[in-house]
Design a protein around this motif. Structure first.
Motif, PDB file in Angstrom:
ATOM      1  N   LYS A  99       0.826  -1.215   0.000  1.00 20.48           N
ATOM      2  CA  LYS A  99       0.000   0.000   0.000  1.00 20.48           C
ATOM      3  C   LYS A  99       0.856   1.259   0.000  1.00 20.48           C
ATOM      4  O   LYS A  99       0.364   2.344  -0.271  1.00 20.48           O
ATOM      5  N   GLU A 100       2.148   1.111   0.321  1.00 17.51           N
ATOM      6  CA  GLU A 100       3.068   2.250   0.349  1.00 17.51           C
ATOM      7  C   GLU A 100       4.052   2.240  -0.810  1.00 17.51           C
ATOM      8  O   GLU A 100       4.599   3.279  -1.160  1.00 17.51           O
ATOM      9  N   TRP A 101       4.307   1.044  -1.360  1.00 20.43           N
ATOM     10  CA  TRP A 101       5.356   0.880  -2.367  1.00 20.43           C
ATOM     11  C   TRP A 101       4.790   0.328  -3.661  1.00 20.43           C
ATOM     12  O   TRP A 101       3.985  -0.604  -3.645  1.00 20.43           O
ATOM     13  N   LYS A 102       5.240   0.887  -4.780  1.00 22.79           N
ATOM     14  CA  LYS A 102       4.824   0.433  -6.101  1.00 22.79           C
ATOM     15  C   LYS A 102       6.025  -0.154  -6.830  1.00 22.79           C
ATOM     16  O   LYS A 102       7.061   0.506  -6.964  1.00 22.79           O
ATOM     17  N   LEU A 103       5.880  -1.389  -7.305  1.00 23.48           N
ATOM     18  CA  LEU A 103       6.918  -2.027  -8.109  1.00 23.48           C
ATOM     19  C   LEU A 103       6.879  -1.398  -9.500  1.00 23.48           C
ATOM     20  O   LEU A 103       5.869  -1.472 -10.186  1.00 23.48           O
ATOM     21  N   ILE A 104       7.984  -0.742  -9.902  1.00 23.25           N
ATOM     22  CA  ILE A 104       8.000  -0.063 -11.203  1.00 23.25           C
ATOM     23  C   ILE A 104       8.907  -0.745 -12.220  1.00 23.25           C
ATOM     24  O   ILE A 104       8.849  -0.435 -13.409  1.00 23.25           O
ATOM     25  N   GLU A 105       9.749  -1.659 -11.731  1.00 20.46           N
ATOM     26  CA  GLU A 105      10.641  -2.366 -12.645  1.00 20.46           C
ATOM     27  C   GLU A 105      10.955  -3.733 -12.066  1.00 20.46           C
ATOM     28  O   GLU A 105      11.156  -3.879 -10.866  1.00 20.46           O
ATOM     29  N   SER A 106      11.006  -4.730 -12.936  1.00 21.26           N
ATOM     30  CA  SER A 106      11.296  -6.097 -12.520  1.00 21.26           C
ATOM     31  C   SER A 106      12.085  -6.780 -13.627  1.00 21.26           C
ATOM     32  O   SER A 106      11.635  -6.817 -14.772  1.00 21.26           O
ATOM     33  N   GLU A 107      13.265  -7.286 -13.274  1.00 23.88           N
ATOM     34  CA  GLU A 107      14.139  -7.922 -14.264  1.00 23.88           C
ATOM     35  C   GLU A 107      14.546  -9.303 -13.759  1.00 23.88           C
ATOM     36  O   GLU A 107      15.457  -9.439 -12.945  1.00 23.88           O
ATOM     37  N   PRO A 108      13.862 -10.358 -14.245  1.00 26.00           N
ATOM     38  CA  PRO A 108      14.185 -11.711 -13.781  1.00 26.00           C
ATOM     39  C   PRO A 108      15.523 -12.203 -14.333  1.00 26.00           C
ATOM     40  O   PRO A 108      15.908 -11.856 -15.445  1.00 26.00           O
ATOM     41  N   ASN A 109      16.210 -13.010 -13.529  1.00 24.76           N
ATOM     42  CA  ASN A 109      17.478 -13.621 -13.913  1.00 24.76           C
ATOM     43  C   ASN A 109      17.445 -15.089 -13.503  1.00 24.76           C
ATOM     44  O   ASN A 109      17.086 -15.409 -12.375  1.00 24.76           O
ATOM     45  N   LYS A 110      17.839 -15.954 -14.404  1.00 23.84           N
ATOM     46  CA  LYS A 110      17.833 -17.392 -14.134  1.00 23.84           C
ATOM     47  C   LYS A 110      19.153 -17.829 -13.492  1.00 23.84           C
ATOM     48  O   LYS A 110      20.201 -17.233 -13.741  1.00 23.84           O
ATOM     49  N   ARG A 111      19.060 -18.870 -12.706  1.00 24.08           N
ATOM     50  CA  ARG A 111      20.269 -19.449 -12.117  1.00 24.08           C
ATOM     51  C   ARG A 111      21.175 -19.934 -13.237  1.00 24.08           C
ATOM     52  O   ARG A 111      20.726 -20.255 -14.336  1.00 24.08           O
ATOM     53  N   ASP A 112      22.470 -19.960 -12.934  1.00 19.19           N
ATOM     54  CA  ASP A 112      23.453 -20.430 -13.912  1.00 19.19           C
ATOM     55  C   ASP A 112      24.648 -20.991 -13.155  1.00 19.19           C
ATOM     56  O   ASP A 112      24.565 -21.219 -11.948  1.00 19.19           O
ATOM     57  N   VAL A 113      25.751 -21.193 -13.834  1.00 23.50           N
ATOM     58  CA  VAL A 113      26.930 -21.800 -13.216  1.00 23.50           C
ATOM     59  C   VAL A 113      27.420 -20.990 -12.017  1.00 23.50           C
ATOM     60  O   VAL A 113      27.845 -21.559 -11.009  1.00 23.50           O
ATOM     61  N   LYS A 114      27.336 -19.653 -12.078  1.00 27.97           N
ATOM     62  CA  LYS A 114      27.842 -18.797 -11.001  1.00 27.97           C
ATOM     63  C   LYS A 114      26.760 -18.381 -10.003  1.00 27.97           C
ATOM     64  O   LYS A 114      27.068 -17.776  -8.988  1.00 27.97           O
ATOM     65  N   HIS A 115      25.508 -18.653 -10.320  1.00 27.88           N
ATOM     66  CA  HIS A 115      24.384 -18.215  -9.490  1.00 27.88           C
ATOM     67  C   HIS A 115      23.492 -19.423  -9.205  1.00 27.88           C
ATOM     68  O   HIS A 115      22.820 -19.916 -10.106  1.00 27.88           O
ATOM     69  N   LEU A 116      23.471 -19.869  -7.962  1.00 26.01           N
ATOM     70  CA  LEU A 116      22.758 -21.098  -7.607  1.00 26.01           C
ATOM     71  C   LEU A 116      21.242 -20.932  -7.556  1.00 26.01           C
ATOM     72  O   LEU A 116      20.518 -21.925  -7.479  1.00 26.01           O
ATOM     73  N   TYR A 117      20.759 -19.677  -7.551  1.00 25.67           N
ATOM     74  CA  TYR A 117      19.330 -19.414  -7.398  1.00 25.67           C
ATOM     75  C   TYR A 117      18.858 -18.454  -8.479  1.00 25.67           C
ATOM     76  O   TYR A 117      19.602 -17.575  -8.917  1.00 25.67           O
ATOM     77  N   ASP A 118      17.600 -18.605  -8.888  1.00 25.29           N
ATOM     78  CA  ASP A 118      16.960 -17.583  -9.708  1.00 25.29           C
ATOM     79  C   ASP A 118      16.838 -16.335  -8.841  1.00 25.29           C
ATOM     80  O   ASP A 118      16.681 -16.427  -7.604  1.00 25.29           O
ATOM     81  N   TYR A 119      16.881 -15.165  -9.474  1.00 26.68           N
ATOM     82  CA  TYR A 119      16.748 -13.908  -8.733  1.00 26.68           C
ATOM     83  C   TYR A 119      16.171 -12.857  -9.665  1.00 26.68           C
ATOM     84  O   TYR A 119      16.248 -12.964 -10.884  1.00 26.68           O
ATOM     85  N   THR A 120      15.559 -11.837  -9.059  1.00 23.37           N
ATOM     86  CA  THR A 120      14.930 -10.766  -9.825  1.00 23.37           C
ATOM     87  C   THR A 120      15.351  -9.427  -9.238  1.00 23.37           C
ATOM     88  O   THR A 120      15.277  -9.222  -8.023  1.00 23.37           O
ATOM     89  N   TYR A 121      15.791  -8.524 -10.111  1.00 26.62           N
ATOM     90  CA  TYR A 121      16.042  -7.148  -9.692  1.00 26.62           C
ATOM     91  C   TYR A 121      14.692  -6.433  -9.675  1.00 26.62           C
ATOM     92  O   TYR A 121      13.971  -6.432 -10.675  1.00 26.62           O
ATOM     93  N   GLU A 122      14.345  -5.839  -8.533  1.00 26.48           N
ATOM     94  CA  GLU A 122      13.080  -5.141  -8.376  1.00 26.48           C
ATOM     95  C   GLU A 122      13.331  -3.699  -7.925  1.00 26.48           C
ATOM     96  O   GLU A 122      14.123  -3.479  -7.001  1.00 26.48           O
ATOM     97  N   THR A 123      12.659  -2.767  -8.565  1.00 25.87           N
ATOM     98  CA  THR A 123      12.738  -1.362  -8.164  1.00 25.87           C
ATOM     99  C   THR A 123      11.349  -0.919  -7.717  1.00 25.87           C
ATOM    100  O   THR A 123      10.381  -1.073  -8.453  1.00 25.87           O
ATOM    101  N   TYR A 124      11.298  -0.388  -6.507  1.00 26.84           N
ATOM    102  CA  TYR A 124      10.041   0.122  -5.931  1.00 26.84           C
ATOM    103  C   TYR A 124      10.193   1.620  -5.679  1.00 26.84           C
ATOM    104  O   TYR A 124      11.276   2.086  -5.332  1.00 26.84           O
ATOM    105  N   ILE A 125       9.080   2.339  -5.836  1.00 27.84           N
ATOM    106  CA  ILE A 125       9.029   3.728  -5.401  1.00 27.84           C
ATOM    107  C   ILE A 125       7.864   3.877  -4.422  1.00 27.84           C
ATOM    108  O   ILE A 125       6.880   3.123  -4.475  1.00 27.84           O
TER     109      ILE A 125
END
Length: 160
Positions: free
Chosen positions: A132-158
């Motif tokens: 109710k206070e924060w709005k997600l304005i950007e979301s960039e998903p990233n899949k796990r790979d050899v160097k990253h054991l987990y999927d992750y998403t960059y999220e920007t809130y305002i």
């Protein structure tokens, strides 16, 4: 603008025993790219988790300890004092830990979150993001790979 930046698990875990519980090299690169050249606000334990001060950033450390004075750092007693030390016309970043995020979220204008798509056992957590206070304005998903054991998403809130 005051921006909180953190890597946060699905269960809001941040870390355990003053360490991250995952390793995401791309997140470190993003953190460096966003914070370099800016003021960064952190608690003493977060500062002490670094092998040395982070280059090309002004460190503001919040601590209750008297006579705590690492070389080249600004030492304050409160989140309000930390924010007052930041240039008003520039972005400044709150970088942790858990207690500092909880104290800082009412002052933040934006959140830069790396959402790690896994739950972890932890002793430090990020505060709940109130939709109710924060709005997600950007979301960039990233899949796990050899160097990253987990999927992750960059999220920007305002803040609404």
């Amino acid at each position: 603008m005051i921006i909180m930046i953190a890597a946060v698990a699905e269960n809001n875990a941040l870390g355990k025993n003053n360490e991250l519980v995952w390793h995401l090299p791309n997140d470190f690169k993003r953190f460096k790219a966003l914070t370099t050249g800016h003021h960064i606000i952190m608690g003493r334990k977060t500062f002490e988790s670094f092998p040395k001060p982070l280059p090309n950033r002004t460190h503001i450390i919040i601590t209750r300890q008297d006579n705590y004075q690492p070389e080249g750092c600004i030492i304050v007693k409160s989140i309000e004092e930390a924010i007052a030390k930041c240039p008003k016309e520039e972005d400044s970043f709150i970088i942790g830990g858990g207690e500092i995020y909880t104290l800082g979220i009412p002052f933040a204008d934006a959140l830069e979150i790396t959402r790690v798509h896994h739950s972890f056992e932890a002793d430090t957590y990020f505060p709940e993001i109130n939709k109710k206070e924060w709005k997600l304005i950007e979301s960039e998903p990233n899949k796990r790979d050899v160097k990253h054991l987990y999927d992750y998403t960059y999220e920007t809130y305002i803040r609404f």
